[in-house]
Design a protein around this motif. Structure first.
Motif, PDB file in Angstrom:
ATOM      1  N   ASN A 111       0.813  -1.220   0.000  1.00 49.27           N
ATOM      2  CA  ASN A 111       0.000   0.000   0.000  1.00 49.27           C
ATOM      3  C   ASN A 111       0.849   1.274   0.000  1.00 49.27           C
ATOM      4  OD1 ASN A 111      -2.589   1.094  -0.183  1.00 49.27           O
ATOM      5  ND2 ASN A 111      -2.702   1.506   2.007  1.00 49.27           N
ATOM      6  N   ALA A 112       2.076   1.192  -0.591  1.00 49.41           N
ATOM      7  CA  ALA A 112       2.920   2.381  -0.674  1.00 49.41           C
ATOM      8  C   ALA A 112       2.641   3.182  -1.941  1.00 49.41           C
ATOM      9  CB  ALA A 112       4.394   1.983  -0.637  1.00 49.41           C
ATOM     10  N   GLY A 113       1.849   2.628  -2.854  1.00 46.87           N
ATOM     11  CA  GLY A 113       1.507   3.329  -4.090  1.00 46.87           C
ATOM     12  C   GLY A 113       2.249   2.832  -5.308  1.00 46.87           C
ATOM     13  N   LYS A 114       2.763   1.607  -5.273  1.00 47.17           N
ATOM     14  CA  LYS A 114       3.532   1.056  -6.399  1.00 47.17           C
ATOM     15  C   LYS A 114       2.661   0.912  -7.645  1.00 47.17           C
ATOM     16  CE  LYS A 114       4.705  -2.636  -4.138  1.00 47.17           C
ATOM     17  NZ  LYS A 114       4.007  -2.250  -2.911  1.00 47.17           N
ATOM     18  N   SER A 115       1.450   0.395  -7.486  1.00 42.41           N
ATOM     19  CA  SER A 115       0.586   0.158  -8.651  1.00 42.41           C
ATOM     20  C   SER A 115       0.150   1.470  -9.298  1.00 42.41           C
ATOM     21  CB  SER A 115      -0.635  -0.674  -8.246  1.00 42.41           C
ATOM     22  OG  SER A 115      -0.235  -1.957  -7.829  1.00 42.41           O
ATOM     23  N   ASN A 156       1.010   2.374 -13.133  1.00 45.52           N
ATOM     24  CA  ASN A 156       0.022   2.815 -14.127  1.00 45.52           C
ATOM     25  C   ASN A 156       0.426   4.140 -14.766  1.00 45.52           C
ATOM     26  OD1 ASN A 156      -1.600   0.588 -13.733  1.00 45.52           O
ATOM     27  ND2 ASN A 156      -2.945   1.588 -12.261  1.00 45.52           N
ATOM     28  N   LEU A 157       0.981   5.045 -13.955  1.00 45.79           N
ATOM     29  CA  LEU A 157       1.385   6.350 -14.476  1.00 45.79           C
ATOM     30  C   LEU A 157       2.541   6.226 -15.471  1.00 45.79           C
ATOM     31  CD1 LEU A 157       1.157   9.469 -14.287  1.00 45.79           C
ATOM     32  CD2 LEU A 157       2.838   9.379 -12.438  1.00 45.79           C
ATOM     33  N   LEU A 158       3.498   5.360 -15.163  1.00 50.35           N
ATOM     34  CA  LEU A 158       4.690   5.225 -16.008  1.00 50.35           C
ATOM     35  C   LEU A 158       4.427   4.424 -17.277  1.00 50.35           C
ATOM     36  CD1 LEU A 158       7.424   4.553 -13.292  1.00 50.35           C
ATOM     37  CD2 LEU A 158       7.068   6.655 -14.594  1.00 50.35           C
ATOM     38  N   THR A 159       3.491   3.494 -17.229  1.00 48.00           N
ATOM     39  CA  THR A 159       3.274   2.594 -18.372  1.00 48.00           C
ATOM     40  C   THR A 159       1.949   2.813 -19.087  1.00 48.00           C
ATOM     41  OG1 THR A 159       2.254   0.864 -16.996  1.00 48.00           O
ATOM     42  CG2 THR A 159       4.654   0.818 -17.212  1.00 48.00           C
ATOM     43  N   GLY A 160       1.067   3.639 -18.517  1.00 48.78           N
ATOM     44  CA  GLY A 160      -0.248   3.834 -19.119  1.00 48.78           C
ATOM     45  C   GLY A 160      -1.142   2.627 -18.988  1.00 48.78           C
ATOM     46  N   SER A 161      -0.873   1.772 -17.986  1.00 49.20           N
ATOM     47  CA  SER A 161      -1.669   0.557 -17.785  1.00 49.20           C
ATOM     48  C   SER A 161      -2.857   0.833 -16.870  1.00 49.20           C
ATOM     49  CB  SER A 161      -0.793  -0.552 -17.180  1.00 49.20           C
ATOM     50  OG  SER A 161       0.324  -0.802 -18.002  1.00 49.20           O
ATOM     51  N   GLY A 162      -3.666  -0.192 -16.690  1.00 47.44           N
ATOM     52  CA  GLY A 162      -4.829  -0.080 -15.813  1.00 47.44           C
ATOM     53  C   GLY A 162      -4.816  -1.133 -14.721  1.00 47.44           C
ATOM     54  N   ARG A 193       5.273  -4.263 -17.873  1.00 46.52           N
ATOM     55  CA  ARG A 193       4.909  -3.486 -19.061  1.00 46.52           C
ATOM     56  C   ARG A 193       6.124  -2.670 -19.502  1.00 46.52           C
ATOM     57  NH1 ARG A 193       1.111  -6.282 -18.409  1.00 46.52           N
ATOM     58  NH2 ARG A 193      -1.106  -5.779 -18.375  1.00 46.52           N
ATOM     59  N   PRO A 194       6.277  -2.423 -20.800  1.00 50.79           N
ATOM     60  CA  PRO A 194       7.405  -1.598 -21.268  1.00 50.79           C
ATOM     61  C   PRO A 194       7.140  -0.117 -21.054  1.00 50.79           C
ATOM     62  CG  PRO A 194       6.074  -2.324 -23.128  1.00 50.79           C
ATOM     63  CD  PRO A 194       5.483  -2.961 -21.914  1.00 50.79           C
ATOM     64  N   THR A 195       8.206   0.644 -20.918  1.00 49.19           N
ATOM     65  CA  THR A 195       8.090   2.099 -20.866  1.00 49.19           C
ATOM     66  C   THR A 195       9.380   2.696 -21.425  1.00 49.19           C
ATOM     67  OG1 THR A 195       7.461   3.978 -19.468  1.00 49.19           O
ATOM     68  CG2 THR A 195       9.068   2.444 -18.554  1.00 49.19           C
ATOM     69  N   ILE A 196       9.351   3.985 -21.764  1.00 47.40           N
ATOM     70  CA  ILE A 196      10.465   4.649 -22.438  1.00 47.40           C
ATOM     71  C   ILE A 196      11.130   5.632 -21.479  1.00 47.40           C
ATOM     72  CG2 ILE A 196      11.176   6.027 -24.431  1.00 47.40           C
ATOM     73  CD1 ILE A 196      10.091   3.257 -25.126  1.00 47.40           C
ATOM     74  N   LEU A 197      12.462   5.624 -21.475  1.00 41.69           N
ATOM     75  CA  LEU A 197      13.244   6.542 -20.649  1.00 41.69           C
ATOM     76  C   LEU A 197      13.441   7.870 -21.380  1.00 41.69           C
ATOM     77  CD1 LEU A 197      15.896   4.029 -19.251  1.00 41.69           C
ATOM     78  CD2 LEU A 197      13.919   4.992 -18.060  1.00 41.69           C
ATOM     79  N   PRO A 198      13.911   8.915 -20.675  1.00 45.42           N
ATOM     80  CA  PRO A 198      14.013  10.255 -21.304  1.00 45.42           C
ATOM     81  C   PRO A 198      14.818  10.305 -22.596  1.00 45.42           C
ATOM     82  CG  PRO A 198      14.267  10.418 -18.932  1.00 45.42           C
ATOM     83  CD  PRO A 198      14.200   8.966 -19.242  1.00 45.42           C
ATOM     84  N   HIS A 199      15.921   9.535 -22.695  1.00 41.16           N
ATOM     85  CA  HIS A 199      16.751   9.580 -23.904  1.00 41.16           C
ATOM     86  C   HIS A 199      16.402   8.471 -24.896  1.00 41.16           C
ATOM     87  CE1 HIS A 199      19.169  12.161 -21.243  1.00 41.16           C
ATOM     88  NE2 HIS A 199      19.521  12.750 -22.378  1.00 41.16           N
ATOM     89  N   ALA A 248       2.736   9.793  -7.331  1.00 45.24           N
ATOM     90  CA  ALA A 248       2.171   8.982  -8.410  1.00 45.24           C
ATOM     91  C   ALA A 248       0.775   9.458  -8.773  1.00 45.24           C
ATOM     92  CB  ALA A 248       2.131   7.514  -7.979  1.00 45.24           C
ATOM     93  N   LYS A 249       0.175  10.248  -7.885  1.00 45.48           N
ATOM     94  CA  LYS A 249      -1.178  10.746  -8.135  1.00 45.48           C
ATOM     95  C   LYS A 249      -1.151  11.993  -9.015  1.00 45.48           C
ATOM     96  CE  LYS A 249      -5.394  12.134  -5.657  1.00 45.48           C
ATOM     97  NZ  LYS A 249      -5.992  12.357  -4.316  1.00 45.48           N
ATOM     98  N   THR A 250      -0.203  12.930  -8.737  1.00 45.37           N
ATOM     99  CA  THR A 250      -0.160  14.193  -9.483  1.00 45.37           C
ATOM    100  C   THR A 250       0.890  14.186 -10.593  1.00 45.37           C
ATOM    101  OG1 THR A 250       1.477  15.199  -7.997  1.00 45.37           O
ATOM    102  CG2 THR A 250      -0.841  15.387  -7.371  1.00 45.37           C
ATOM    103  N   GLY A 251       1.837  13.244 -10.531  1.00 45.58           N
ATOM    104  CA  GLY A 251       2.904  13.192 -11.528  1.00 45.58           C
ATOM    105  C   GLY A 251       4.141  13.970 -11.150  1.00 45.58           C
ATOM    106  N   ALA A 252       4.153  14.593  -9.991  1.00 45.27           N
ATOM    107  CA  ALA A 252       5.311  15.379  -9.552  1.00 45.27           C
ATOM    108  C   ALA A 252       6.526  14.477  -9.359  1.00 45.27           C
ATOM    109  CB  ALA A 252       4.982  16.097  -8.240  1.00 45.27           C
ATOM    110  N   GLY A 253       7.682  14.929  -9.846  1.00 40.77           N
ATOM    111  CA  GLY A 253       8.934  14.219  -9.630  1.00 40.77           C
ATOM    112  C   GLY A 253       9.157  13.022 -10.526  1.00 40.77           C
ATOM    113  N   ILE A 254       8.238  12.717 -11.439  1.00 44.02           N
ATOM    114  CA  ILE A 254       8.362  11.514 -12.271  1.00 44.02           C
ATOM    115  C   ILE A 254       9.523  11.633 -13.251  1.00 44.02           C
ATOM    116  CG2 ILE A 254       7.211  10.056 -13.976  1.00 44.02           C
ATOM    117  CD1 ILE A 254       6.170   9.804 -11.091  1.00 44.02           C
TER     118      ILE A 254
END
Length: 590
Positions: free
Chosen positions: A378-382, A386-392, A408-414, A508-514
């Motif tokens: 319950n630390a907010g991993k899921s 979802n925010l990083l991968t666009g999953s549900g 799930r795959p995701t893309i890094l800044p570079h 993970a809720k607002t996207g800050a610091g991602i």
């Protein structure tokens, strides 16, 4: 021959034989409690300095006689009528040797839970004479469902009037009372460590669907071998469970089979421990085939350690003609069935693990790094996943919302590609059975290239829970991969609070610091490597397979001369590639 029940320790057999005469008494239908019987009951109570109770049927027969302690009595549940909308047809009259006849909360709880016709308490003086009395009847129309009489002189106890009140209560209960459909079991929590540990146990109980009605903490250096909390405290707990009408008792410590058996016999409610509670949550949450098999294996391993033999249940099974032989005890049969089922589960899980390994090898061949989100439950991993991968992926504010690992795959800044894995949350005192059963799933954390330790920044138990996560990772052997601390829910805490030095503050809720978190992941994956561009001539094309294993291929193009590869490699691998025919075109970025 009828017997006296209850606390008989230290009472001479001759006294008990005398008291069996109560069973010979026959009351008239319109008499609640005759004075001569009341005087005799109070006399024995004063002589023994213990509470004494009579169960009297609607027909005027004495159904049972019980002896308790000086200030309490354990009342068993017997009902002559099983309908949930009718009373039990038993009234209980019991003594209070203290001299005061007022009904206690435990008395009222027994009345409501066992649906007695009436619950009557009688005070007893030192000389054995009755003093005061009070009676209560069930009344669906009253706010608490109980109709209490005033405290009266026991010598003037109403007879016909109280019998009529029983008839009226039975009719009213039948007409108006409906069985309560309480969706939540009423749970009593018991611990011997700390209030913080009980707080977490209460969260687990809530997640499992139980309502906590009482918390009991008895600090002691080690559990009692027979009752965990000691027999005296367990007897006190039995009364408190009765007073709150509890359905089950949950112990924060793991109980042995002997402890559980002793406690259930004494408390007369279902008793489970923290491990059984977590296993129950896992059983309810498992959705994949692998998850369900893992939970079943953990439950069977847990149950096999708690098989106890009890009396005739373990007698030899009858064979009969053509089947005679030594046979097996009931205990042996249960153990054999569990062993057989565990063997089947291991085989099936091994097949699933082989398929997992093939997928893992395929992923490694593609050179895609694995980044695992780990942390306390319950630390907010899921939510972060979802925010990083666009999953549900399923998200809920409760413990163990995620049970099956998801990638799930995701893309890094570079532009680099990673495979992100959402894992099951850790918890203090993680059951050993779960660690063994979920070994393959937990290996995702062990084999990850980078571990992101997600912590709840708004959690008052942040330091201890972070230590728990690190301890679990160390126990799994996940010690080599770089670790990044991500302090989640930073939108709920003061920005000036330095709760975890060096951690990335995110929400993970607002996207800050991602963005900063992704950059840190990229830096951790790139540590000790360089991004270079090779021209691999077709004559040396066999080198490509080895290069794929050495590092990630960020870009792959072809021209007339050969393959143009943009890669990230360590210095030693760059030297190896150049020695074996690869031509470095450009050292792009360090």
């Amino acid at each position: 021959m009828p017997e006296i029940h209850g606390n008989l320790e230290g009472i001479r057999k001759s006294v008990l034989d005398e008291m069996t005469a109560f069973y010979d008494v026959q009351l008239d239908a319109d008499v609640f409690m005759p004075q001569d019987l009341l005087q005799s009951l109070c006399g024995y109570s004063a002589f023994l300095n213990r509470e004494v109770a009579l169960y009297i049927t609607r027909d005027g027969e004495i159904a049972d006689v019980f002896i308790g302690k000086s200030s309490s009595i354990d009342l068993p549940d017997i009902r002559l009528r099983r309908s949930e909308r009718r009373l039990s047809m038993i009234r209980c009259i019991h003594t209070h040797p203290s001299g005061y006849g007022e009904l206690s909360d435990v008395d009222i709880s027994a009345l409501t839970s066992m649906r007695f016709d009436a619950m009557c308490a009688v005070g007893v003086a030192e000389d054995g004479h009755p003093t005061s009395t009070q009676c209560a009847f069930l009344d669906p129309s009253s706010p608490d469902g109980v109709n209490r009489t005033e405290l009266l002189n026991a010598r003037k106890m109403p007879q016909t009037e109280w019998m009529q009140m029983i008839e009226d209560a039975d009719k009213a209960y039948y007409a108006e009372a409906k069985p309560e459909k309480n969706e939540h079991e009423r749970a009593v929590l018991v611990g011997i460590e700390s209030e913080q540990s009980l707080d977490e146990l209460e969260e687990l109980a809530k997640t499992a669907g139980a309502e906590t009605v009482l918390r009991v903490l008895q600090k002691r250096p080690s559990p009692d071998t027979a009752f965990c909390i000691g027999r005296g405290k367990a007897e006190e707990l039995a009364l408190r469970c009765q007073a709150v009408n509890a359905d089950l008792v949950i112990f924060d410590n793991e109980l042995s089979g002997v402890m559980q058996k002793n406690l259930e016999e004494l408390l007369r409610v279902k008793v489970i421990d923290r491990t059984a509670l977590i296993l129950d949550i896992f059983a309810a949450r498992a959705s994949t085939r692998e998850g369900k098999l893992q939970v079943e294996m953990a439950q069977l391993q847990y149950r096999s350690q708690r098989l106890l033999g009890q009396g005739l249940v373990l007698s030899r099974l009858a064979g009969g003609i053509g089947t005679r032989g030594p046979g097996e005890t009931k205990l042996e049969v249960n153990r054999r069935r569990i062993r057989d089922r565990l063997t089947d589960l291991r085989r099936e899980l091994e097949q699933i693990e082989k398929q997992r390994n093939l997928r893992r090898q395929s992923r490694e061949k593609g050179g895609i790094p694995l980044v695992a989100l780990v942390g306390y439950t319950n630390a907010g991993k899921s939510t972060l996943f979802n925010l990083l991968t666009g999953s549900g992926v399923y998200v809920m504010d409760q413990l163990f919302a995620t049970l099956d690992s998801v990638s799930r795959p995701t893309i890094l800044p570079h532009g680099g590609k990673i495979l992100l894995v959402d894992t099951v949350g850790f918890i203090r005192k993680l059951p050993h059975e779960l660690v063994k059963a979920f070994r393959a799933t937990l290996e995702e954390a062990k084999l990850a290239d980078v571990l992101v330790l997600v912590s709840d920044g708004a959690d008052s138990e942040l330091p201890s829970r972070h230590r728990t996560v690190e301890e679990v990772l160390d126990s799994l052997g996940a010690t080599d991969a770089p670790r990044i601390d991500a302090l989640n829910k930073c939108d709920l805490v003061d920005a000036d609070d330095d709760l975890m030095p060096g951690a990335v503050r995110i929400s993970a809720k607002t996207g800050a610091g991602i963005d900063e978190l992704l950059t840190r992941i990229e830096e951790a994956l790139d540590a000790g490597t360089q991004e270079v561009q090779f021209l691999l001539p077709f004559a040396n094309y066999q080198l490509l397979a080895k290069l794929r294993k050495m590092g990630s291929i960020l870009k792959e193009e072809y021209n007339d001369e050969g393959a143009l590869l943009t890669m990230r490699l360590e210095a030693s691998d760059i030297a190896y590639a150049c020695e074996h025919g690869a031509k470095m075109v450009d050292n792009i970025r360090k």
